[in-house]
Design a protein around this motif. Structure first.
Motif, short mmCIF file in Angstrom:
data_model
loop_
_atom_site.label_atom_id
_atom_site.label_comp_id
_atom_site.label_asym_id
_atom_site.label_seq_id
_atom_site.Cartn_x
_atom_site.Cartn_y
_atom_site.Cartn_z
N VAL A 91 0.81 -1.24 -0.06
CA VAL A 91 0.18 0.07 -0.02
C VAL A 91 0.78 1.09 -0.01
O VAL A 91 0.61 2.30 -0.67
CB VAL A 91 -0.83 -0.08 1.18
CG1 VAL A 91 -1.95 1.27 1.33
CG2 VAL A 91 -1.82 -1.22 1.16
N ALA A 92 1.91 1.29 0.81
CA ALA A 92 2.79 2.43 0.64
C ALA A 92 4.39 2.04 0.82
O ALA A 92 4.43 0.67 1.47
CB ALA A 92 2.44 3.29 2.06
N PRO A 93 5.27 2.65 0.58
CA PRO A 93 6.68 2.35 0.56
C PRO A 93 7.11 2.24 2.00
O PRO A 93 6.74 2.92 2.89
CB PRO A 93 7.45 3.46 -0.20
CG PRO A 93 6.51 4.72 0.15
CD PRO A 93 5.06 3.89 0.13
N VAL A 94 8.20 1.39 2.19
CA VAL A 94 8.72 1.40 3.49
C VAL A 94 10.26 1.67 3.21
O VAL A 94 10.81 1.12 2.25
CB VAL A 94 8.77 -0.21 3.99
CG1 VAL A 94 9.97 -0.57 5.42
CG2 VAL A 94 7.39 -0.73 4.31
N ILE A 96 14.38 2.95 4.58
CA ILE A 96 15.45 2.37 5.60
C ILE A 96 15.17 3.23 6.79
O ILE A 96 14.96 4.58 6.68
CB ILE A 96 16.77 2.70 5.01
CG1 ILE A 96 16.87 1.85 3.72
CG2 ILE A 96 18.00 2.78 5.99
CD1 ILE A 96 18.24 2.26 2.91
N GLY A 97 15.28 2.49 7.96
CA GLY A 97 14.72 3.29 9.16
C GLY A 97 13.62 3.25 9.58
O GLY A 97 13.26 3.71 10.69
N ASP A 98 12.69 2.92 8.67
CA ASP A 98 11.14 2.80 9.03
C ASP A 98 11.02 1.31 10.07
O ASP A 98 11.83 0.24 9.92
CB ASP A 98 10.34 2.42 8.09
CG ASP A 98 9.83 3.78 7.27
OD1 ASP A 98 10.19 4.90 7.52
OD2 ASP A 98 9.27 3.72 6.17
N THR A 99 10.24 1.71 11.10
CA THR A 99 9.79 0.55 12.09
C THR A 99 8.55 0.04 11.62
O THR A 99 7.35 0.69 11.69
CB THR A 99 10.03 0.96 13.31
OG1 THR A 99 11.30 1.23 13.63
CG2 THR A 99 9.63 -0.25 14.46
N ILE A 100 8.31 -1.34 11.32
CA ILE A 100 7.01 -1.89 10.87
C ILE A 100 6.47 -2.75 11.98
O ILE A 100 7.43 -3.42 12.55
CB ILE A 100 7.03 -2.64 9.40
CG1 ILE A 100 8.06 -3.88 9.73
CG2 ILE A 100 7.26 -1.59 8.26
CD1 ILE A 100 7.98 -4.73 8.26
N THR A 128 0.04 -4.51 8.12
CA THR A 128 1.44 -4.03 8.48
C THR A 128 1.54 -2.48 8.53
O THR A 128 1.10 -1.87 7.28
CB THR A 128 2.44 -4.61 7.63
OG1 THR A 128 2.44 -6.04 7.55
CG2 THR A 128 3.82 -4.11 8.14
N THR A 129 1.85 -1.78 9.45
CA THR A 129 1.90 -0.39 9.58
C THR A 129 3.52 0.31 9.82
O THR A 129 3.94 -0.65 10.48
CB THR A 129 0.79 0.24 10.80
OG1 THR A 129 1.24 -0.39 11.95
CG2 THR A 129 -0.61 -0.21 10.28
N ASN A 130 3.66 1.44 9.56
CA ASN A 130 4.86 2.01 9.82
C ASN A 130 4.79 2.60 11.22
O ASN A 130 3.57 2.67 11.96
CB ASN A 130 5.45 2.70 8.78
CG ASN A 130 4.63 3.98 8.55
OD1 ASN A 130 3.90 4.18 9.37
ND2 ASN A 130 4.94 4.67 7.45
N GLN A 131 5.97 3.31 11.68
CA GLN A 131 6.02 3.87 12.98
C GLN A 131 4.92 5.03 12.99
O GLN A 131 4.62 5.83 14.37
CB GLN A 131 7.29 4.42 13.39
CG GLN A 131 7.94 5.64 12.48
CD GLN A 131 8.58 5.20 11.08
OE1 GLN A 131 8.35 3.83 10.76
NE2 GLN A 131 9.45 5.96 10.42
N VAL A 136 1.09 0.06 5.39
CA VAL A 136 2.31 -0.23 4.32
C VAL A 136 1.93 -1.49 3.43
O VAL A 136 2.48 -1.54 2.19
CB VAL A 136 3.68 -0.03 4.81
CG1 VAL A 136 3.99 1.24 5.37
CG2 VAL A 136 4.25 -1.32 5.83
N MET A 137 1.27 -2.39 4.03
CA MET A 137 0.93 -3.79 3.43
C MET A 137 -0.13 -4.59 4.04
O MET A 137 -0.58 -4.23 5.40
CB MET A 137 2.28 -4.82 3.56
CG MET A 137 2.24 -5.87 2.74
SD MET A 137 3.43 -7.23 2.98
CE MET A 137 2.71 -7.72 4.67
#
Length: 147
Positions: A91-94, A96-100, A128-131, A136-137
């Motif tokens: 759904v959205a990019p991840v 470098i440094g993102d916490t999922i 799945t979500t980011n910080q 994101v997925m």
């Protein structure tokens, strides 16, 4: 890891669990690229990626899928196995440094069409979500479970 024997009738729609977070690193991306052969510049070329809409390198979708689903695998259930994944969407990019983090919710339980006395299918919606709380997925993880 714990052993948690759950048979088909032990699963209930609405059951939900949430993982701890996992930060995606440059090393994750480089290792995944080497393992898969996916060396596209979206993942590997910082200069090129800077000229693209996201403005920086992004993690492989298959890397995000692997990490996100792996984080949900905290229990070993000898009565169930992964049957596959349906409706996978990045759904959205991840970056470098993102916490999922992943949330897994049982959305359906149904008998096996050919062996309903022995097996059933359990669908688990993995989000799945980011910080930042952005999705994101999403995917449906399908389990084959003994009755």
């Amino acid at each position: 890891m714990q052993v948690a024997e759950r048979r088909f009738d032990d699963y209930e729609v609405g059951d939900e669990r949430r993982t701890t977070g996992r930060t995606i690193t440059e090393a994750d991306i480089v290792l995944h690229a080497g393992q898969t052969g996916d060396l596209y510049p979206h993942h590997m070329d910082a200069e090129w990626a800077a000229t693209q809409p996201f403005g920086r390198r992004i993690a492989h979708g298959t890397l995000v899928l692997s990490v996100a689903v792996g984080m949900t695998a905290g229990d070993i259930n000898p009565r169930a196995m992964s049957y596959g994944y349906d409706r996978v969407r990045f759904v959205a990019p991840v970056f470098i440094g993102d916490t999922i983090t992943s949330t897994a919710a049982i959305t359906a339980v149904r008998p096996h069409p050919k062996q309903p006395e022995r097996y059933g299918f359990v669908d688990e919606l993995v989000t799945t979500t980011n910080q930042h709380g952005e999705t994101v997925m999403v995917l449906t993880h399908v389990y084959l479970v003994e009755r």
